[in-house]
Design a protein around this motif. Structure first.
Motif, mmCIF file in Angstrom:
data_model
loop_
_atom_site.group_PDB
_atom_site.id
_atom_site.type_symbol
_atom_site.label_atom_id
_atom_site.label_comp_id
_atom_site.label_asym_id
_atom_site.label_seq_id
_atom_site.Cartn_x
_atom_site.Cartn_y
_atom_site.Cartn_z
ATOM 1 N N SER A 84 3.873 3.713 -0.560
ATOM 2 C CA SER A 84 5.060 4.269 -1.199
ATOM 3 C C SER A 84 5.314 5.697 -0.704
ATOM 4 O O SER A 84 4.376 6.479 -0.537
ATOM 5 C CB SER A 84 4.882 4.293 -2.721
ATOM 6 N N GLY A 123 9.118 -11.001 1.003
ATOM 7 C CA GLY A 123 8.909 -9.559 0.889
ATOM 8 C C GLY A 123 7.846 -9.073 1.849
ATOM 9 O O GLY A 123 7.981 -8.009 2.477
ATOM 10 N N ARG A 177 8.330 -6.427 4.890
ATOM 11 C CA ARG A 177 7.548 -5.195 4.915
ATOM 12 C C ARG A 177 6.840 -5.018 6.253
ATOM 13 O O ARG A 177 6.813 -3.931 6.821
ATOM 14 C CB ARG A 177 6.514 -5.209 3.794
ATOM 15 N N PRO A 219 10.417 -5.595 9.498
ATOM 16 C CA PRO A 219 11.781 -5.754 8.984
ATOM 17 C C PRO A 219 12.784 -6.185 10.043
ATOM 18 O O PRO A 219 13.704 -6.954 9.758
ATOM 19 C CB PRO A 219 12.118 -4.369 8.422
ATOM 20 N N GLY A 237 13.295 -1.727 2.028
ATOM 21 C CA GLY A 237 11.896 -1.575 2.395
ATOM 22 C C GLY A 237 11.005 -1.380 1.181
ATOM 23 O O GLY A 237 9.890 -1.918 1.121
ATOM 24 N N GLU A 238 11.487 -0.628 0.207
ATOM 25 C CA GLU A 238 10.727 -0.433 -1.019
ATOM 26 C C GLU A 238 10.679 -1.703 -1.861
ATOM 27 O O GLU A 238 9.670 -2.006 -2.498
ATOM 28 C CB GLU A 238 11.324 0.725 -1.829
ATOM 29 N N ALA A 293 10.721 -4.723 -0.580
ATOM 30 C CA ALA A 293 9.754 -5.572 0.130
ATOM 31 C C ALA A 293 8.328 -5.164 -0.206
ATOM 32 O O ALA A 293 7.450 -6.010 -0.412
ATOM 33 C CB ALA A 293 10.001 -5.481 1.635
ATOM 34 N N ARG A 294 8.093 -3.863 -0.279
ATOM 35 C CA ARG A 294 6.755 -3.370 -0.627
ATOM 36 C C ARG A 294 6.380 -3.777 -2.050
ATOM 37 O O ARG A 294 5.257 -4.232 -2.309
ATOM 38 C CB ARG A 294 6.723 -1.839 -0.479
ATOM 39 N N SER A 304 5.183 -7.362 -2.323
ATOM 40 C CA SER A 304 4.036 -7.844 -1.551
ATOM 41 C C SER A 304 2.783 -6.987 -1.642
ATOM 42 O O SER A 304 1.751 -7.370 -1.079
ATOM 43 C CB SER A 304 4.435 -7.957 -0.074
ATOM 44 N N GLU A 305 2.826 -5.879 -2.326
ATOM 45 C CA GLU A 305 1.720 -4.930 -2.269
ATOM 46 C C GLU A 305 0.728 -5.044 -3.423
ATOM 47 O O GLU A 305 -0.452 -4.733 -3.265
ATOM 48 C CB GLU A 305 2.303 -3.514 -2.238
#
Length: 568
Positions: free
Chosen positions: A43, A311, A315, A318, A464-465, A467-468, A471-472
């Motif tokens: 992040s 996602g 990440r 992309p 992008g956030e 997707a994070r 999946s994070e």
């Protein structure tokens, strides 16, 4: 109904009284039954630490046979790296109930942004994103292994090709018969779980009242309303255990903290509700009523997992060519879902051509097609993450034509959202990419109405956030096994034996509430009131996912308002 254990923390006389009037459950977990594990994150909000907390709070025997993992409750804890290590020493603790089909990971951005904004103003707060009991059935090993290997195929192979991850294989998506115990996990168990977790983590009740603020997103607001009204020791005359005395205020993220569901409960998915509580109980017990909220396509455990994999791909790469639709083995579920989501009109849906596999998408564009408010047809899944680019874009007139949806906005808003839908229209043609939320100015794509499909004022979430967030986390974005019983209990709360514990009917009014609304969100609230915060251009998920800095250059308004309110 399930027998409940006494409150986790009560003085001697109160404990004796509670034991005399309430059935007894097992005592709360011992210290050895609690773990807290750091979560690595990329992040951009680097001042916030995240941990996954897991503590043992056994289900009552009446729940029936269930996996041992489901005797644990979990949450994601977000705090300032410069703040106190012990939660009890924080200035404030925000505790959030997820919405329907939603897990703890969905709060990632709003939690980080809120904690960071409060710290910048000199206040150290924590944000606890709760996972409901049913999330214990999820297996995120494949997504996390794919993240570690930087290879989406590792995740797909784990879930679809029986390939091992860390020495174990995926046990499969759980069937209705395998989750029979979830028929006993309803509203009562859900609010009890929140109480037990708070009492275990913060044993001092006056401290909870002083420092904790309770809230939620979407259906989480209704659950918070019932939590506020609930009596947890079985004796309404004692109020230290009452839900409204576990927190000193409430916050509502595109919802309301109240016990009136005002349309938040998707009763149409459970027809048995109209026949009453006894019919629902019989239906759940026999399996005629599905024990988890699901459908043959779009909404089920498999499609929720596919969303996490999408996602992950967005990440890791992309701009890379997406092969998700072709690499995941074909099935009725996946094929029908793709067909529904990527058909430009009824004729395309009926003949099944062109297929999504006939188009070239980047991984970011594939995720945007699944979740952006200009593409995804279901309002409660929509976020405002940008727009397609790279080829011809036309109106998406399925499942409802754009002009009809716009003309009948009041009818369709809660189902389809507010935005015109768009779709790529060059099969076997160019590579369609994705323009992020802060890069949509000057796009040439115009709908048949003559209006641009989107503008910078309508885009608020960084893809992008998103997707994070998908999946994070070890506790993921979605809730793959949402118990139908929660929906039916809320819909039938006035029936005997359903919500009998909600006896403190002034609980919601006992504390102040901050309402934080999406300007274009699911319009299920009862109108704005003085002091409400309305974020223009936001969709239902954007209140959780919006970027820390918006296209107007200003700070994200939901987290800014929540941080300021929490610090007061």
């Amino acid at each position: 109904m399930s027998p409940w254990k006494p409150a986790a923390v009560l003085g001697g006389a109160a404990l004796a009284l509670a034991a005399a009037v309430a059935p007894v459950r097992a005592a709360p977990q011992a210290a050895a039954d609690r773990t807290e594990t750091p979560v690595a994150s990329t992040s951009p909000v680097t001042s916030v630490a995240e941990t996954a907390v897991r503590l043992r709070v056994p289900l009552p025997a009446s729940a029936g046979a269930h996996p041992a993992a489901c005797d644990y409750l979990s949450y994601l804890r977000f705090r300032s790296k410069d703040g106190p290590a012990a939660s009890a020493d924080a200035d404030r603790i925000l505790v959030a109930q997820p919405g329907i089909l939603e897990g703890a990971g969905a709060f990632d951005s709003v939690a980080r942004n809120t904690v960071a904004k409060a710290a910048a103003a000199g206040s150290h707060i924590e944000f606890w994103a709760l996972d409901r009991r049913s999330n214990c059935l999820e297996d995120n090993s494949g997504v996390l292994a794919g993240l570690a290997a930087k290879d989406t195929h590792v995740a797909v192979d784990y879930y679809y090709r029986q390939r091992e991850v860390d020495g174990h294989r995926f046990a499969g998506f759980q069937s209705n018969d395998q989750v029979k115990w979830l028929q006993n996990v309803g509203l009562e168990q859900t609010v009890r779980d929140q109480y037990d977790l708070l009492a275990a983590e913060l044993p001092n009740q006056p401290l909870r009242k002083r420092k904790v603020r309770c809230g939620g997103h979407s259906l989480g607001g209704i659950i918070t309303g019932y939590f506020a009204d609930w009596d947890f020791d079985g004796n309404p005359a004692t109020t230290a255990d009452a839900g409204y005395n576990q927190c000193g205020g409430y916050f509502a993220l595109d919802t309301r903290v109240q016990t009136d569901p005002f349309g938040q409960v998707p009763t149409d998915l459970v027809p048995a509700i109209k026949f009453g509580a006894d019919a629902v109980r019989t239906g759940l017990d026999t399996g005629i009523v599905p024990r988890t909220l699901s459908a043959p396509a779009l909404i089920n455990t498999e499609t929720m997992t596919l969303l996490s994999i999408a996602g992950l791909a967005a990440r890791l790469s992309p701009g890379g060519l997406s092969d998700l639709a072709s690499y995941v083995p074909s099935s009725f579920n996946t094929d029908t879902t793709y067909r529904f989501l990527f058909s430009k009109d009824l004729a395309t849906f009926a003949k099944g051509s062109p297929r999504v596999q006939d188009f070239k998408f980047t991984n970011a564009a594939a995720l945007g097609g699944l979740m952006d408010d200009d593409s995804e047809p279901l309002a409660f899944i929509q976020a405002s993450v940008g727009f397609f680019d790279g080829g011809r874009i036309v109106d998406k007139d399925f499942p409802v034509p754009n002009d009809l949806a716009q003309a009948g906005l009041g009818v369709f808003r809660n189902l389809l959202g507010t935005e015109q839908k768009a779709i790529p229209d060059e099969p076997n043609g160019p590579l369609y990419g994705w323009r992020n939320y802060d890069d949509v100015a000057g796009l040439p794509y115009v709908s048949k109405s003559g209006k641009p499909f989107t503008t910078p004022a309508k885009e608020v979430t960084d893809i992008g956030e998103l997707a994070r967030s998908l999946s994070e986390h070890p506790l993921d974005f979605t809730e793959d096994y949402f118990p139908t019983r929660i929906v039916t209990d809320i819909a039938l709360a006035s029936a005997p034996g359903v919500a009998d514990g909600a006896v403190h009917t002034g609980g919601v009014a006992a504390n102040p509430t901050l309402n934080l609304e999406a300007g274009d969100g699911v319009s299920l609230t009862s109108g704005t009131r003085p002091g409400d915060v309305v974020a223009a251009g936001y969709q239902h998920l954007d209140v959780l996912t919006a970027s820390a800095v918006q296209n107007d250059g200003k700070p994200e308004p939901i987290s800014a308002a929540l941080a300021a309110w929490a610090a007061r």
